[in-house]
Design a protein around this motif. Structure first.
Motif: not given
Length: 447
Positions: A374, A378, A389, A393, A396, A429, A433
């Protein structure tokens, strides 16, 4: 230092380069995190557990203002890394000058706002009952130094974008050591209580700022700006804002999380539950330092090579960053699961806190082995300049999953539902991701 040292980001072996970038970042984060942990230990043992809760209430406010500097630093540094990768030094210089101007304007405005509404903000963030007065003392003093902290966070990311992680590390270590020394002097020797803890923190911010100022005024810095670079450029501001908003949104959500957590936990268990969250929150900052260090080290490598169209190196940097950070996450998981009671006892001898915190700590760290996906995922979108994005992300975990969970689960599971929300949000998440990162790699990173 050679003026073209940033070129190494595009030529050195990814594995050794990631270690060179991540190790200083990890050490810097370690020292800063250790500073927060030891500061909490000092406060808990020399002032009391209520003081831990008071500092935990103030953190989201001061962190959000400081996050303005971090957001501008990371957003602008993404532009700088890509500009240096494509040999566009003029854009890199103009970006740095705009970062300084923007940081000053926003943070000073936020400090003024924070001081005007001091009596409303503290209770809103959980500073109720016996927590209010010590929180107010700490808040007012710490707020004075937040603009310097914001400038330090901004400048630190620019130093890293230049390919000089050791100087960025020193900039993080200096205030941490200073804060610990000042804690001992002002709290223990001069018995200044919460005011002593606050002044120690504020003065330490100043130490970091003056070191970074020295760096950029010396011949060690690659980016040498002049007065013309401070004038705001709308196109650069838009890109800094779009990319920096990712970091700012993340920190804003963290502040909202503190607000909700402090209030929900206060309703369940009063000051003791808020203090327990203060301890666990410090451990989250401290224990994850190597994973966060790899993430910080990954950013300039991915950004530079993406700007230079070296997509094979970008893919390799993603894979190795996840591998290194994931391995470190497993080690952290093992340590936390093995010694939660011993960790808690370092902070306090309060029997109410000692009885519950270890159990809750295990829940909070339950998904640590998988969080690297994750974090790196991100961070990748932010490094290459894809703001939307990156923002989605980044949000999230805290925004899309964690906040709804801590509102819903306590209705069914009581206080335990708050703590179970941590690993559930991490798992969800990470799945999201991982999917989007894999899709982006297949779609974009082709030689």
């Amino acid at each position: 230092m050679k003026p073209n040292q940033s070129d190494a980001l595009g030529t050195d072996a990814i594995g050794s380069l990631l270690v060179k970038q991540a190790l200083p970042a990890s050490i810097g984060i370690l020292v800063m995190s250790l500073n927060v942990v030891v500061d909490t230990i000092f406060v808990g043992n020399w002032i009391g557990s209520i003081a831990i809760a008071a500092i935990n209430v103030v953190l989201p406010v001061s962190f959000f203002i400081a996050a303005l500097g971090m957001a501008i630093g990371i957003g602008g540094s993404s532009i700088i890394s890509r500009a240096l990768g494509s040999s566009n030094r003029a854009r890199a210089l103009k970006t740095f000058g705009n970062q300084i101007t923007l940081t000053l304007l926003l943070t000073v405005a936020m400090v003024i706002f924070g001081l005007i509404f001091i009596n409303d903000l503290i209770p809103a963030f959980g500073g109720k009952g016996d927590i209010f007065e010590p929180a107010k003392i700490y808040y007012r003093i710490v707020l004075y130094g937040v603009p310097l902290l914001a400038l330090s966070m901004m400048g630190n990311n620019v130093i890293r974008a230049e390919g000089k992680p050791k100087f960025a590390m020193i900039a993080m270590i200096i205030p941490s050591i200073g804060n610990l020394l000042l804690d001992y002097i002002l709290i223990y020797i001069f018995d200044m209580g919460m005011a002593g803890a606050a002044w120690a923190t504020t003065i330490s911010y100043s130490l970091s700022f003056f070191y970074i100022l020295y760096y950029f005024l010396s011949d060690k810095a690659e980016l040498k700006i002049n007065w013309s670079h401070f004038g705001l450029d709308l196109s650069i501001l838009k890109e800094i804002s779009a990319l920096g908003f990712v970091t700012l949104a993340r920190q804003a959500v963290v502040s909202v999380t503190y607000l909700l957590m402090n209030n929900i936990l206060f309703n369940f268990g009063g000051e003791a539950s808020v203090a327990a969250y203060g301890i666990i929150g410090r451990m989250l900052m401290f224990a994850l330092f190597p994973v966060l260090g790899v993430t910080q080290g990954f950013l300039p490598i991915a950004g530079y090579n993406y700007g230079a169209n070296k997509y094979k190196r970008v893919r390799e940097s993603i894979n190795k960053a996840i591998l290194y950070a994931g391995g470190l996450g497993i080690l952290i998981f093992i340590l936390i699961m093995s010694f939660p009671a011993a960790i808690t006892s370092v902070f306090t001898n309060d029997p109410d806190i000692l009885s519950e915190t270890p159990h809750y700590m295990r829940w909070v760290f339950a998904a640590t082995p998988i969080i690297a996906i994750q974090l790196i995922g991100s961070a990748y979108f932010q490094a290459i300049g894809k703001a939307v994005p990156a923002l989605l992300l980044t949000l999230t975990r805290q925004g899309f999953f964690f906040i709804p969970l801590i509102i819903i689960l306590p209705y069914y599971l009581g206080e335990l539902g708050v703590w179970i929300s941590f690993p559930v949000a991490d798992i969800l998440s990470t799945i999201v991701t991982g999917y989007f990162l894999n899709r982006e790699i297949r779609k974009t990173l082709k030689e």
